[in-house]
Scaffold this active site. Sequence first.
Site, mmCIF file in Angstrom:
data_model
loop_
_atom_site.group_PDB
_atom_site.id
_atom_site.type_symbol
_atom_site.label_atom_id
_atom_site.label_comp_id
_atom_site.label_asym_id
_atom_site.label_seq_id
_atom_site.Cartn_x
_atom_site.Cartn_y
_atom_site.Cartn_z
ATOM 1 C CG HIS A 64 -2.033 -0.975 1.103
ATOM 2 N ND1 HIS A 64 -2.594 -1.595 2.195
ATOM 3 C CD2 HIS A 64 -2.711 -1.439 0.024
ATOM 4 C CE1 HIS A 64 -3.569 -2.399 1.793
ATOM 5 N NE2 HIS A 64 -3.644 -2.321 0.476
ATOM 6 C CE LYS A 123 2.629 2.131 -4.052
ATOM 7 N NZ LYS A 123 2.041 0.843 -3.890
ATOM 8 C CB THR A 178 0.626 -4.046 -7.614
ATOM 9 O OG1 THR A 178 1.369 -3.728 -6.446
ATOM 10 C CG2 THR A 178 -0.363 -5.159 -7.306
ATOM 11 N N GLY A 179 1.778 -2.439 -10.069
ATOM 12 C CA GLY A 179 2.465 -1.421 -10.852
ATOM 13 C C GLY A 179 3.447 -0.514 -10.152
ATOM 14 C CB THR A 180 2.998 2.389 -7.906
ATOM 15 O OG1 THR A 180 1.997 2.894 -8.781
ATOM 16 C CG2 THR A 180 3.858 3.529 -7.419
ATOM 17 C CB THR A 181 4.695 -2.090 -5.306
ATOM 18 O OG1 THR A 181 3.627 -1.516 -4.540
ATOM 19 C CG2 THR A 181 5.658 -2.818 -4.391
ATOM 20 C CB SER A 191 -1.841 0.513 -9.656
ATOM 21 O OG SER A 191 -3.150 0.928 -9.959
ATOM 22 N N GLY A 192 -2.764 -1.835 -7.783
ATOM 23 C CA GLY A 192 -3.769 -2.578 -7.018
ATOM 24 C C GLY A 192 -5.196 -2.150 -7.288
ATOM 25 C CG ASP A 196 -4.401 -5.784 -4.956
ATOM 26 O OD1 ASP A 196 -3.165 -5.725 -4.972
ATOM 27 O OD2 ASP A 196 -5.117 -4.940 -4.389
ATOM 28 C CG ASP A 252 -1.637 2.149 5.888
ATOM 29 O OD1 ASP A 252 -1.773 1.945 7.114
ATOM 30 O OD2 ASP A 252 -1.615 3.284 5.388
ATOM 31 C CG HIS A 257 -7.837 -1.907 -4.021
ATOM 32 N ND1 HIS A 257 -7.325 -0.737 -3.513
ATOM 33 C CD2 HIS A 257 -6.828 -2.801 -3.992
ATOM 34 C CE1 HIS A 257 -6.067 -0.929 -3.179
ATOM 35 N NE2 HIS A 257 -5.744 -2.165 -3.451
ATOM 36 C CG ASP A 262 -10.250 -5.914 -5.972
ATOM 37 O OD1 ASP A 262 -11.293 -6.567 -6.127
ATOM 38 O OD2 ASP A 262 -9.991 -4.877 -6.609
ATOM 39 N NE ARG A 286 -12.411 -15.939 -0.863
ATOM 40 C CZ ARG A 286 -12.384 -16.852 -1.856
ATOM 41 N NH1 ARG A 286 -12.205 -18.128 -1.571
ATOM 42 N NH2 ARG A 286 -12.531 -16.495 -3.108
#
Length: 132
Positions: A8, A12, A34-37, A54-55, A60, A80, A87, A90, A96
């Site tokens: 999150h 990051k 995921t994108g930015t991470t 991105s999430g 996700d 976080d 989201h 997601d 899960r």
Amino acid sequence: MKIALIAHDKKKPDMVQFAVAYESILRDHELYSTGTTGTRVMEATSLQIERFQSGPLGGDQQIGALVAKNEMDLVLFFRDPLAAQPHEPDITALIRLCDVYSIPLATNMATGEILVKGLARGDFEWRKIVNP
């Protein structure tokens, strides 16, 4: 091993710090993010990462699809817990799925460190039986 890196926004910097600290271990594995991470980790390290959306835009879920096909061996998802996420369904679904398919999941840096050190020791060899 296939490893997913997700964080999150407020986590990051922790993920970047974690990837820098464990770059020597992570470089021997297939990394997804995921994108930015993924972008932030690649900027700070020499790691190559296959990036998804991105999430909030479905990243996700893309990683969750790999978990559902038993094609992910470890998920590092630095969440976080103090910020609402648009989201959240997601995120809950991904967690899960990790439980359903017995995919090791770290939601914070402390657990991530234990899992990555176990990975370096060979504790994840059982995944080669489950996902040859």
